[in-house]
Design a protein around this motif. Structure first.
Motif, short mmCIF file in Angstrom:
data_model
loop_
_atom_site.label_atom_id
_atom_site.label_comp_id
_atom_site.label_asym_id
_atom_site.label_seq_id
_atom_site.Cartn_x
_atom_site.Cartn_y
_atom_site.Cartn_z
N ARG A 55 0.83 -1.20 0.00
CA ARG A 55 0.00 0.00 0.00
C ARG A 55 0.87 1.26 0.00
O ARG A 55 0.58 2.23 -0.71
CB ARG A 55 -0.92 0.00 1.22
N VAL A 56 1.94 1.25 0.78
CA VAL A 56 2.85 2.39 0.82
C VAL A 56 3.47 2.63 -0.55
O VAL A 56 3.55 3.77 -1.02
CB VAL A 56 3.95 2.17 1.89
N THR A 57 3.89 1.56 -1.19
CA THR A 57 4.48 1.68 -2.53
C THR A 57 3.50 2.32 -3.51
O THR A 57 3.86 3.24 -4.25
CB THR A 57 4.91 0.29 -3.05
N ASP A 58 2.27 1.84 -3.51
CA ASP A 58 1.26 2.35 -4.43
C ASP A 58 0.94 3.81 -4.15
O ASP A 58 0.81 4.62 -5.08
CB ASP A 58 -0.01 1.50 -4.34
N TYR A 81 12.07 7.33 -1.29
CA TYR A 81 11.51 8.10 -0.18
C TYR A 81 10.97 7.29 0.99
O TYR A 81 10.79 7.84 2.08
CB TYR A 81 10.40 9.02 -0.69
N ARG A 82 10.71 6.00 0.82
CA ARG A 82 9.99 5.28 1.87
C ARG A 82 10.76 5.22 3.19
O ARG A 82 10.16 5.16 4.27
CB ARG A 82 9.61 3.89 1.39
N HIS A 83 12.09 5.22 3.14
CA HIS A 83 12.88 5.10 4.36
C HIS A 83 13.40 6.44 4.88
O HIS A 83 14.18 6.48 5.84
CB HIS A 83 14.06 4.15 4.13
N ARG A 84 12.97 7.53 4.27
CA ARG A 84 13.40 8.84 4.74
C ARG A 84 12.55 9.31 5.92
O ARG A 84 11.42 8.85 6.11
CB ARG A 84 13.31 9.88 3.61
N TYR A 85 13.11 10.27 6.67
CA TYR A 85 12.39 10.88 7.78
C TYR A 85 11.86 12.24 7.33
O TYR A 85 12.39 12.85 6.39
CB TYR A 85 13.30 11.03 8.99
N PRO A 86 10.81 12.73 7.99
CA PRO A 86 10.22 14.02 7.59
C PRO A 86 11.23 15.16 7.47
O PRO A 86 11.12 16.01 6.58
CB PRO A 86 9.19 14.28 8.69
N ARG A 87 12.24 15.18 8.34
CA ARG A 87 13.23 16.27 8.30
C ARG A 87 14.05 16.25 7.01
O ARG A 87 14.69 17.25 6.66
CB ARG A 87 14.17 16.18 9.50
N GLU A 88 14.03 15.12 6.31
CA GLU A 88 14.79 14.98 5.06
C GLU A 88 13.95 15.35 3.83
O GLU A 88 14.42 15.21 2.70
CB GLU A 88 15.30 13.56 4.91
N LEU A 89 12.73 15.82 4.06
CA LEU A 89 11.81 16.15 2.97
C LEU A 89 11.56 17.65 2.90
O LEU A 89 11.62 18.34 3.93
CB LEU A 89 10.47 15.44 3.17
N SER A 90 11.26 18.13 1.71
CA SER A 90 10.82 19.52 1.56
C SER A 90 9.39 19.65 2.08
O SER A 90 8.71 18.65 2.34
CB SER A 90 10.88 19.94 0.09
N GLY A 91 8.93 20.90 2.18
CA GLY A 91 7.55 21.12 2.64
C GLY A 91 6.53 20.47 1.73
O GLY A 91 5.55 19.87 2.19
N GLY A 92 6.76 20.59 0.42
CA GLY A 92 5.83 19.98 -0.52
C GLY A 92 5.84 18.47 -0.44
O GLY A 92 4.79 17.82 -0.55
N GLN A 93 7.03 17.88 -0.24
CA GLN A 93 7.12 16.43 -0.11
C GLN A 93 6.43 15.95 1.17
O GLN A 93 5.75 14.92 1.17
CB GLN A 93 8.59 16.00 -0.13
N LEU A 105 2.82 6.15 -2.54
CA LEU A 105 3.93 7.04 -2.87
C LEU A 105 3.99 7.29 -4.37
O LEU A 105 4.21 8.41 -4.82
CB LEU A 105 5.25 6.45 -2.36
N ASP A 106 3.76 6.24 -5.14
CA ASP A 106 3.70 6.40 -6.59
C ASP A 106 2.55 7.31 -6.98
O ASP A 106 2.69 8.16 -7.86
CB ASP A 106 3.55 5.03 -7.24
N LEU A 107 1.42 7.17 -6.31
CA LEU A 107 0.23 7.97 -6.61
C LEU A 107 0.47 9.45 -6.38
O LEU A 107 0.01 10.29 -7.15
CB LEU A 107 -0.95 7.48 -5.78
N VAL A 108 1.20 9.79 -5.30
CA VAL A 108 1.43 11.20 -4.98
C VAL A 108 2.71 11.74 -5.59
O VAL A 108 3.14 12.85 -5.26
CB VAL A 108 1.42 11.44 -3.45
N GLY A 109 3.33 10.98 -6.47
CA GLY A 109 4.47 11.49 -7.22
C GLY A 109 5.81 11.41 -6.52
O GLY A 109 6.72 12.18 -6.83
N LEU A 110 5.97 10.46 -5.58
CA LEU A 110 7.25 10.26 -4.90
C LEU A 110 7.75 8.85 -5.20
O LEU A 110 7.00 7.88 -5.06
CB LEU A 110 7.10 10.46 -3.39
#
Length: 397
Positions: A141-144, A156-168, A146-151
């Motif tokens: 479900r996570v894979t599907d 990206y699945r193993h990243r933490y929020p601090r490693e993402l931009s605001g839009g991400q 993330l693909d749906l929202v353009g990531l």
């Protein structure tokens, strides 16, 4: 003073443009809903009655203190109604445990509100895990999503929020709201904390997601342009807890119910009508495309034969990766360009398309469809022709 919602004048106008996805949302009905806080004489919400059709986006908008956020939060009982009835697909929400109810209603707020100590994967999977899904199902479900929202899921699945931009982060927040496949999604000014370009992109992605999933989405916003762009219907709330108008964007722009609505929409409603015209209304141009891995010289010959000075590079799934000039093509084979491509969804407004064109060295914008599939290019000539046609239609009317 009561809040009542009349049926929009043209229910058929609110249907999604292409009807490509089956409706997976549920009808939401509020009947005589009241919220009176202790110590207050005047209810924050007084006798709200409103029907939100399954599979539509309804935008709540109005001045501060009009009750829009309170009304939204009563749907998942983050705020308990004082009286009245709220049903989802005919079932009274008071008949469910409040925590169980919230696990079956998606909730997306400004900034994504991600848990900082959890990875993207764990943030998205938190509700499915509570519902007893096994780890393999959650990972799929996570894979599907993330693909749906353009990531890219692998990236990206193993990243933490601090490693993402605001839009991400906001994209992950939307994915988390969709994780358990709820019929109803609540959004409280979800795109209010990002820059204008990212905001436009996130709005386009929501339109694309909704085209595929057809959820029932209730979204609070303070931006009338956002309401017009995203909403199948718009609920304009007036101070004193009164519905000023509940209708389609077309009806609100063409026939505002009263002076309050006319003032709230603002001057230049004819210009705002550009927000009703979509990229799908214009003819797309089809410049030369190239797939990653193709022979560079063959691509160059094809582009020159077509009279193009640039090519749109697509990945193996047909998603645009860049729009380099021929002089920028290096090496024996086409590679993903080292540049960020700003595209627009096929249901983006002409206003957004124009904004994107102005920031592009090509004077045009790449158009994408479901899951970012490449569709073509919209240029100034096509947009200005559509604007002239709209003006002529208004003059004839």
């Amino acid at each position: 003073m009561s809040i009542t919602g009349d049926t929009p004048t043209d229910p058929t106008a609110a249907q999604p443009a292409d009807g490509s996805g089956e409706v997976s949302g549920a009808e939401l009905v509020l009947t005589d809903v009241v919220k009176l806080y202790p110590g207050q004489k005047v209810p924050a919400v007084n006798s709200l009655s409103l029907t939100i059709p399954a599979g539509e986006i309804v935008m709540f908008i109005g001045p501060s203190g009009c009750g829009k956020t309170t009304s939204l939060k009563m749907i998942n009982r983050l705020i308990e109604p004082t009286s009245g009835t709220i049903t989802i697909d005919g079932e009274d929400i008071r008949g469910k445990d409040e925590n169980e109810l919230r696990r079956h209603i998606g909730y997306v707020i400004q900034g994504g509100s991600l848990f900082p100590h959890m990875t993207v994967e764990k943030n998205i999977g938190i509700v499915p895990k509570m519902l007893g899904w096994d780890s393999a199902r959650i990972a799929e479900r996570v894979t599907d999503l993330l693909d749906l929202v353009g990531l890219d899921p692998d990236r990206y699945r193993h990243r933490y929020p601090r490693e993402l931009s605001g839009g991400q982060q906001q994209r992950v927040g939307v994915a988390r709201g969709l994780a358990a496949d709820p019929p109803v999604i609540l959004m409280d000014e979800p795109f209010g904390a990002v820059d204008p370009i990212t905001r436009q992109r996130l709005q386009d992605e929501l339109i694309s997601i909704q085209r595929e999933l057809r959820k029932t989405i209730v979204c609070v916003t303070h931006d009338i342009d956002e309401a017009i762009k995203l909403g199948d219907r718009i609920l304009i709330l007036q101070e004193g807890a009164k519905v000023a108008q509940y209708d389609t964007p077309e009806a609100i722009l063409s026939t505002p119910a009263n002076d309050f609505v006319a003032d709230f929409v603002g001057a230049g409603s004819s210009l705002k009508a550009l927000s009703l015209a979509r990229v799908t209304d214009v003819e797309l141009r089809q410049p030369t495309t190239a797939r990653i891995g193709e022979a560079t010289e063959e691509v160059r010959r094809r582009a020159e034969a077509n009279g193009d000075r640039a090519v749109i590079v697509l990945d193996a799934r047909g998603r645009p990766q860049g729009w380099p000039w021929l002089r920028q093509l290096k090496g024996d084979t086409i590679v993903a360009p080292d540049q960020e491509l700003v595209d627009v969804d096929q249901r983006a407004t002409l206003n957004d398309a124009l904004d994107t064109m102005l920031s592009s060295s090509h004077g045009a914008a790449v158009v994408t469809g479901d899951r970012d599939q490449y569709l073509g290019v919209v240029d100034f000539a096509a947009v200005t022709a559509q604007i002239r046609a709209m003006e002529e239609a208004q003059d004839d009317g």
